[in-house]
Design an enzyme around this catalytic site. Sequence first.
Site, short mmCIF file in Angstrom:
data_model
loop_
_atom_site.label_atom_id
_atom_site.label_comp_id
_atom_site.label_asym_id
_atom_site.label_seq_id
_atom_site.Cartn_x
_atom_site.Cartn_y
_atom_site.Cartn_z
N ASN A 51 40.95 43.85 29.98
CA ASN A 51 40.30 44.30 28.74
C ASN A 51 41.03 45.45 28.04
OD1 ASN A 51 39.40 46.13 30.67
ND2 ASN A 51 37.41 46.41 29.69
N SER B 84 35.93 44.57 38.20
CA SER B 84 34.50 44.35 38.41
C SER B 84 34.02 44.96 39.73
CB SER B 84 34.22 42.85 38.42
OG SER B 84 34.97 42.25 39.45
N GLU C 7 37.47 52.12 39.71
CA GLU C 7 36.86 52.19 38.37
C GLU C 7 36.22 50.83 38.14
OE1 GLU C 7 36.70 54.75 36.37
OE2 GLU C 7 38.10 56.13 37.33
N CYS D 68 34.09 48.52 29.70
CA CYS D 68 33.20 48.94 30.79
C CYS D 68 32.21 49.99 30.32
CB CYS D 68 34.03 49.49 31.95
SG CYS D 68 35.16 50.77 31.40
N GLU E 116 39.72 59.29 36.78
CA GLU E 116 41.05 59.15 36.18
C GLU E 116 41.12 60.09 34.99
OE1 GLU E 116 41.52 54.85 35.62
OE2 GLU E 116 42.57 54.81 37.54
P1 NAP Z 1 38.12 41.48 37.87
O1 NAP Z 1 37.81 40.04 37.87
O2 NAP Z 1 37.50 42.32 38.93
O3 NAP Z 1 39.71 41.59 37.90
C1 NAP Z 1 40.37 42.82 37.84
C2 NAP Z 1 41.71 42.72 38.51
O4 NAP Z 1 41.50 42.43 39.88
C3 NAP Z 1 42.60 41.61 37.96
O5 NAP Z 1 43.94 42.04 38.01
C4 NAP Z 1 42.37 40.50 38.96
O6 NAP Z 1 43.45 39.61 39.07
C5 NAP Z 1 42.25 41.29 40.24
N1 NAP Z 1 41.56 40.58 41.32
C6 NAP Z 1 40.62 39.61 41.23
N2 NAP Z 1 40.24 39.21 42.46
C7 NAP Z 1 40.96 39.95 43.34
C8 NAP Z 1 41.04 40.00 44.76
N3 NAP Z 1 40.28 39.22 45.53
N4 NAP Z 1 41.90 40.86 45.32
C9 NAP Z 1 42.67 41.66 44.56
N5 NAP Z 1 42.64 41.66 43.21
C10 NAP Z 1 41.80 40.82 42.61
O7 NAP Z 1 37.71 42.16 36.50
P2 NAP Z 1 38.05 41.72 35.04
O8 NAP Z 1 37.20 40.55 34.67
O9 NAP Z 1 39.52 41.59 34.88
O10 NAP Z 1 37.62 43.01 34.21
C11 NAP Z 1 36.34 43.23 33.76
C12 NAP Z 1 35.62 44.20 34.70
O11 NAP Z 1 36.36 45.40 34.80
C13 NAP Z 1 34.26 44.60 34.15
O12 NAP Z 1 33.34 44.64 35.22
C14 NAP Z 1 34.50 46.00 33.62
O13 NAP Z 1 33.36 46.80 33.54
C15 NAP Z 1 35.50 46.52 34.59
N6 NAP Z 1 36.25 47.64 34.01
C16 NAP Z 1 36.01 48.89 34.48
C17 NAP Z 1 36.66 49.97 33.92
C18 NAP Z 1 36.42 51.35 34.41
O14 NAP Z 1 37.21 52.23 34.06
N7 NAP Z 1 35.38 51.62 35.18
C19 NAP Z 1 37.60 49.76 32.89
C20 NAP Z 1 37.83 48.47 32.45
C21 NAP Z 1 37.14 47.40 33.02
P3 NAP Z 1 43.45 38.19 38.31
O15 NAP Z 1 43.39 38.50 36.86
O16 NAP Z 1 44.73 37.60 38.72
O17 NAP Z 1 42.23 37.45 38.77
#
Ligand code: NAP
Length: 495
Positions: free
Chosen positions: A168, A246, A267, A301, A475
Amino acid sequence: MTLAQTALHSMPDMPDIAAAARGLYVGGTWLPSSSGRTIPVVDPSTEAVLAAVPDATAEDVAKAVEAAASAAPAWQATPPRKRSEILRRCFDLMIERADMLATLISLENGKALKDARGEVAYAAEFFRWNAEEAVRISGEYALAPAGTNRIIVDYQPIGICLLITPWNFPAAMATRKIAPALAAGCTVILKPASETPLTAFALASLYEEAGVPAGVVNVLTTTDPGAMTSAILADPRVRKLSFTGSTGVGRALLAEAAKHVISCSMELGGNAPFIVFDDADLEAALDGLMVAKMRNAGEACTAANRIYVQNGLYEAFADGLTRRMQALRIGAGASEQTECGPMITRKAVDKIDRLVLDAKTRGATVLCGGDVPEGKGFFYPPTVLADVSPEAEMASEEIFGPVAPLYRFADEEELVRLANATEYGLAAYVYTRDIARGLRVASRIEAGMIGLNRGLVSDPAAPFGGVKQSGLGREGGQRHGILEFMEAKYVATSF
Ligand code: NAP
């Protein structure tokens, strides 16, 4: 070059997509995947394939860890002033190339150009801020309370870091980790999201140009992030996992890191309440909500996920919000006219649609939007829902889209109870003219960051992070961000 790439090359400020997709970035060189397999990168505005990036194998992963380990001693020994100047050059180059980088982000992520430009400015700022932090890593010196000896505390780079980022904010989530890690003297392996790897690779070229030595930053893409993470964390030279994504994946990664007792910064997801008291400045609250809700078309997020409006202002707020949401121009990300771009994938649209249908079934009224449009691209319209039930799934799940659900509240006690009724605790927003009440509510809300009469909290100079299941660590901020990549070493001595 694909058809989509050929068409794109005729546009101004066009990024070189073929160069960004030329390989894995390992030890300062561009490697094809040793398996030859690739991952397609899709433009969510058109569903056209923009490029294909390598799918790293176990062999590639091992090379990246080796590269980060080989580069570590020299980078750690590089004087802080020199590290600082390299980071500052990364900032300068990002600002110079801002339009190109913003276009690339808009193409692979779908966000509106104005949001992408905002992201580039924010992302670059982590380099400037950490260039300034790099030369201010001071230790501590004290007399032990017993008077028997001196306590010297030194801060040392933690070791090789694995950085995993979401789609994102393809630039900012990476620089928010890379810049402090490099300032601290660490070397890193970045695993960007599979949907948006091109920005990470384009930035890797820029770091090289800025003087970041080979092996200090390595970038890998994979279709099997679980296996890659397990392999990297199993190497005893790797001492840090910094993850943004996530909460579900964060939980799994914490369990994996526990096997090797790796330091973790997390995060994770959010479910931000946006609170409007009767005495709020209505126009300011609406302006603030449009930022808190619609930055990145709701894919943030920190996005306002539950909008609580006190009874006396509810109708006027709902009317004003509906007018503003209806006026937004929907369109392809990489277009100057667009105010609300597409979602990242079809799956994301389906999730939003499911949450809206659930809210409607539980009695919510649709004031605008609410239907998935026909045609190409992963679009969902700006939507306002009134009188949403606190039992609706969207009250407890991240919407991650341009949907604004309105809930009523009567008084402060009820509001605090509702706002805190979530496992998340990332951001919250409070609008009131009564500053004493604003500060009191801010202290009672369980969140790491509060916007008080403000719809935007992100700032590299402030500690970003959540409480409860929104994460661990911070961060940015003064020392907070950089210390996540350092270990305190204590020396006891007497003389
Ligand atoms: P995600 O599905 O958790 O993926 C995030 C990253 O983790 C991607 O690079 C993904 O790779 C990788 N990943 C997925 N499964 C994994 C595993 N089993 N082992 C290691 N890495 C793995 O999240 P998203 O859909 O990309 O992002 C949206 C989420 O991020 C939302 O929940 C949002 O709130 C959160 N977010 C939080 C912040 C914060 O600062 N708190 C900031 C931005 C977003 P692939 O793409 O290759 O699957």
